[in-house]
Design a protein around this motif. Structure first.
Motif, PDB file in Angstrom:
ATOM      1  N   ASP A  81     -34.619  -9.758 -14.366  1.00 52.75           N
ATOM      2  CA  ASP A  81     -36.037 -10.104 -14.467  1.00 52.75           C
ATOM      3  C   ASP A  81     -36.901  -9.181 -13.616  1.00 52.75           C
ATOM      4  N   ARG A  82     -36.283  -8.354 -12.773  1.00 54.53           N
ATOM      5  CA  ARG A  82     -37.041  -7.367 -12.002  1.00 54.53           C
ATOM      6  C   ARG A  82     -37.455  -6.183 -12.874  1.00 54.53           C
ATOM      7  N   PHE A  83     -36.759  -5.963 -13.983  1.00 55.98           N
ATOM      8  CA  PHE A  83     -37.103  -4.875 -14.881  1.00 55.98           C
ATOM      9  C   PHE A  83     -38.222  -5.309 -15.829  1.00 55.98           C
ATOM     10  N   HIS A 101     -36.642   1.711 -10.112  1.00 56.83           N
ATOM     11  CA  HIS A 101     -37.763   2.580  -9.737  1.00 56.83           C
ATOM     12  C   HIS A 101     -38.146   3.496 -10.890  1.00 56.83           C
ATOM     13  N   LEU A 102     -37.129   4.056 -11.558  1.00 54.29           N
ATOM     14  CA  LEU A 102     -37.389   4.945 -12.697  1.00 54.29           C
ATOM     15  C   LEU A 102     -38.104   4.199 -13.823  1.00 54.29           C
ATOM     16  N   SER A 150     -27.296  -0.009  -5.356  1.00 59.57           N
ATOM     17  CA  SER A 150     -28.228   1.083  -5.076  1.00 59.57           C
ATOM     18  C   SER A 150     -28.625   1.811  -6.362  1.00 59.57           C
ATOM     19  N   LEU A 151     -27.661   2.021  -7.261  1.00 63.53           N
ATOM     20  CA  LEU A 151     -27.969   2.656  -8.537  1.00 63.53           C
ATOM     21  C   LEU A 151     -28.939   1.796  -9.338  1.00 63.53           C
ATOM     22  N   CYS A 152     -28.751   0.481  -9.283  1.00 64.13           N
ATOM     23  CA  CYS A 152     -29.658  -0.441  -9.978  1.00 64.13           C
ATOM     24  C   CYS A 152     -31.075  -0.306  -9.432  1.00 64.13           C
ATOM     25  N   ASN A 153     -31.223  -0.217  -8.119  1.00 68.12           N
ATOM     26  CA  ASN A 153     -32.553  -0.074  -7.531  1.00 68.12           C
ATOM     27  C   ASN A 153     -33.201   1.242  -7.938  1.00 68.12           C
ATOM     28  N   ALA A 154     -32.405   2.309  -8.012  1.00 69.53           N
ATOM     29  CA  ALA A 154     -32.954   3.593  -8.454  1.00 69.53           C
ATOM     30  C   ALA A 154     -33.395   3.513  -9.914  1.00 69.53           C
TER      31      ALA A 154
END
Length: 683
Positions: free
Chosen positions: A70-72, A118-119, A111-115
């Motif tokens: 749900d953050r996306f 951001h993208l 960390s990959l999910c957070n990047a």
């Protein structure tokens, strides 16, 4: 998630190493082993709104981490599910020399999910889809990352690396999920982020001698008092509110209707009764961690996973004295513990060499045994159970987390200084942001909670700082770098010196450090083999010969110190890589490389894709050891072809024939004279 036409579930099961578009009811962690205490929980399905990554973490000290879709932005949620599913379950289809794992660790996936988040947030603002990510769009995103004012260089670099890693796990997907490679994949990021000088020093600030001295004094005093019964422990409950409420009513104050008092009434009661907080079990635990960590040099996760029977005490005879008592601690190691595929083993493994320590550490371990008499781990959770406030406990693991420890340090310092001020005892000297010392009375008056460790930026004490501080003090003694290497188990002196250096010089990029150390060792091995008479063959032989010759001239007999590694980094030697998969050497030239399909458009890649080594590449060379390995591989292929079905047998014989051609070419070079360094051997 839209499936390609005419695709069945069997299609994906037949090709487990290929990126896929998963079905909504697929297991999100299909290729990942779960924790044993999660075995009874329902399987996490791809379509679920949250993926609990902490179910995959086999260490017991980490916090809960979940991928929350749900953050996306809504238009990217299904795409994010596909990409993160492949990151979790399929190996990368393209690699760089810095990618050491096949499947990233759960904390790395987070960390990959957070990047990726951001993208996609940037793409949403720009009105782009993944199909719109052209070279120009990628460059615009890199400019966005470079312009993030609140991010440091390391965070910016990590973000670009993470996006490249996500792409490497998701190549060759159907057209609706395809996106092009980020142009920085396999490069040094200088074009987008600017140049950053390489340093090999740990930026974690050591704690000041005064603060460490006071903190150790307080911790040992609390441990001794707990063991001999002179310190009576209280609890963290707010039972003092009952006393404060009764006092406030007697004073005629208007108190809250149901329970407790106002903050002002509570402070007035404390001042009127000269109240000081009592130490509790969490404070003793924090004191024990401080003593064990500082007197051994263990990493935080190694301390937290100590078991009840970890300590052994032996009394040995010594020719210079009557007896010597030796304290040794068996512990698990977590850093760089990997399986045969290069993937991190989250549960760690027992350290081969025990930690050597002194008596106060043994006393701290005894206090922890008393705190948790029935537990396997010394730092077990004080209050356990699968329910928290009536809800299922999200976090897994049986030991305290690093975050809880950091909060415990704050409470311990605050309580100690309040009691020390009350009892006229030695306080823990703290420092303000200006570096001025804070008196005990000011600590009590202003409620200052924790010091800045070295009159620097942070106002918290990190559990990792105790290891760093011990390293700094050991290394600054005569012969200290040797003692430090022995105690910390460093095979390379330069790593120990990196722990011991001052933070102002900069932080060592671990990937660059590992690459430099590995490259030094590889080139040194090749140089030794050539010095013993090995032939260099292949189209890149002149470049390899020249690089080895320059390395011998500049670095023969040198020790791998920080200065020498810096000199190697700036020496301008042609980069050469030993490729054990392809059984050859890569003298990498991005303009000639066949391992990067987009080399025609992008010639700025600084590292080869060793998993995609192509026959006929002008960057290939061989030594005698490679020829011998190819001969052994050829015999294995010929032997196994006798038992394979015809198509597979034919393939094995074709590969064996190619290996024979490489061997013959090398034997031809052995019988000929060495060529001039400027000449290129024919393909």
């Amino acid at each position: 998630m839209s499936q390609p036409e005419n695709v069945s579930r069997d299609r994906w099961e037949l090709h487990p190493g290929v990126p896929v578009v998963p079905f909504a009811d697929d297991d999100a962690f299909v290729n990942r082993p779960r924790r044993s205490d999660c075995a009874s929980l329902p399987v996490t399905r791809v379509a679920e709104p949250e993926w609990p990554l902490h179910h995959l973490v086999h260490a017991d000290h980490t916090n809960s981490r979940k991928i929350r879709f749900d953050r996306f932005a809504p238009e990217f949620r299904d795409t994010a599910r596909v990409y993160l599913y492949n990151v979790l379950n399929t190996p990368p289809q393209r690699r760089t020399v810095n990618m050491k794992t096949t499947l990233p660790a759960p904390v790395t996936v987070y960390s990959l999910c957070n990047a990726l988040l951001h993208l996609t947030a940037w793409m949403s603002v720009q009105g782009l889809t993944f199909a719109d990510l052209t070279a120009e769009a990628w460059s615009a995103y890199a400019d966005e990352v470079a312009g993030e004012q609140s991010w440091g260089f390391a965070h910016k670099r990590a973000t670009l690396i993470a996006i490249g890693r996500v792409w490497s796990h998701n190549t060759d997907l159907p057209a609706s999920y395809y996106f092009s490679a980020p142009p920085w994949f396999g490069t040094d990021f200088g074009r987008w982020l600017g140049r950053q000088s390489l340093t090999l020093e740990n930026r974690t600030e050591p704690l000041t001698p005064d603060f460490v001295s006071d903190l150790m004094h307080a911790s040992q005093a609390l441990i001794s008092g707990y063991l001999d019964g002179t310190v009576t422990l209280g609890s963290r409950s707010r039972s003092w509110w009952v006393q404060a409420r009764a006092w406030a009513i007697d004073q005629g104050f208007t108190v809250p209707e149901k329970v407790g008092v106002t903050a002002a009434q509570g402070e007035a009661w404390k001042a009127a009764t000269d109240w000081v907080p009592r130490f509790d079990r969490g404070d003793v635990r924090a004191a024990c961690f401080i003593v064990i960590s500082y007197l051994t040099g263990m990493r935080p996760q190694e301390v937290l996973h100590l078991e009840r029977d970890c300590l052994s005490v032996a009394t040995d005879s010594d020719p210079l004295s009557s007896t010597v008592t030796r304290y040794r601690i068996r512990a698990r190691s977590f850093k760089n513990v990997r399986d045969s595929s290069g993937n991190s083993i989250g549960s760690g493994r027992e350290r081969k060499q025990p930690w050597v320590t002194i008596a106060p550490t043994a006393e701290a371990i005894e206090a922890l045994k008393t705190l948790n008499p029935e537990e396997r781990y010394l730092f077990a959770l004080l209050y356990k159970g699968n329910k928290v406030n009536g809800k299922d406990r999200q976090r897994r693991g049986d030991v305290v987390s690093v975050d809880i420890l950091s909060q415990s340090f704050e409470r311990l310092v605050t309580k100690w200084n309040k009691r020390a001020s009350h009892d006229n005892r030695r306080v823990i000297r703290l420092f303000t942001h200006t570096g001025a010392e804070v008196t005990a009375r000011n600590v009590v008056k202003t409620e200052l909670r924790i010091p800045e460790s070295d009159v620097k930026k942070s106002n918290t004490v990190s559990p990792s700082q105790f290891r760093r501080t011990l390293a700094w003090h050991i290394a600054n003694q005569p012969g200290g770098e040797v003692a430090l290497g022995v105690q910390y188990g460093h095979l390379k002196t330069v790593i120990s010196l990196g722990y011991a250096g001052r933070g102002e010089s900069g932080f060592p990029d671990e990937l660059e450090l590992d690459e430099l150390l590995a490259n030094w060792d590889q080139v040194e091995t090749m140089t030794r083999e050539v010095g013993q008479g090995s032939t260099i063959s292949g189209p890149a032989a002149p470049r390899v010969r020249e690089s080895l010759s320059q390395f011998t001239e500049l670095f023969e007999g040198k020790v791998q110190t920080e200065a020498e590694l810096k000199r190697l980094s700036g020496a301008g030697l042609h980069p050469i890589y030993n490729n054990p998969r392809a059984l050859n050497i890569c003298a990498y030239n991005s303009a000639l490389a066949l391992c990067h399909p987009d080399r025609q458009e992008d010639t700025d890649r600084l590292t080869p894709d060793l998993d995609n080594c192509q026959r006929g590449c002008p960057n290939i060379a061989m030594l005698d050891s490679h020829a011998g390995a190819k001969a052994a591989a050829r015999l294995d292929l010929i032997e196994e072809s006798q038992y394979l079905p015809l198509p597979l047998a034919e393939r094995s014989r074709t590969i064996a024939a190619n290996l024979q051609r490489d061997i013959d070419r090398h034997h031809t070079a052995q019988s000929s004279k060495p060529q001039a360094l400027s000449e290129e051997e024919p393909l």
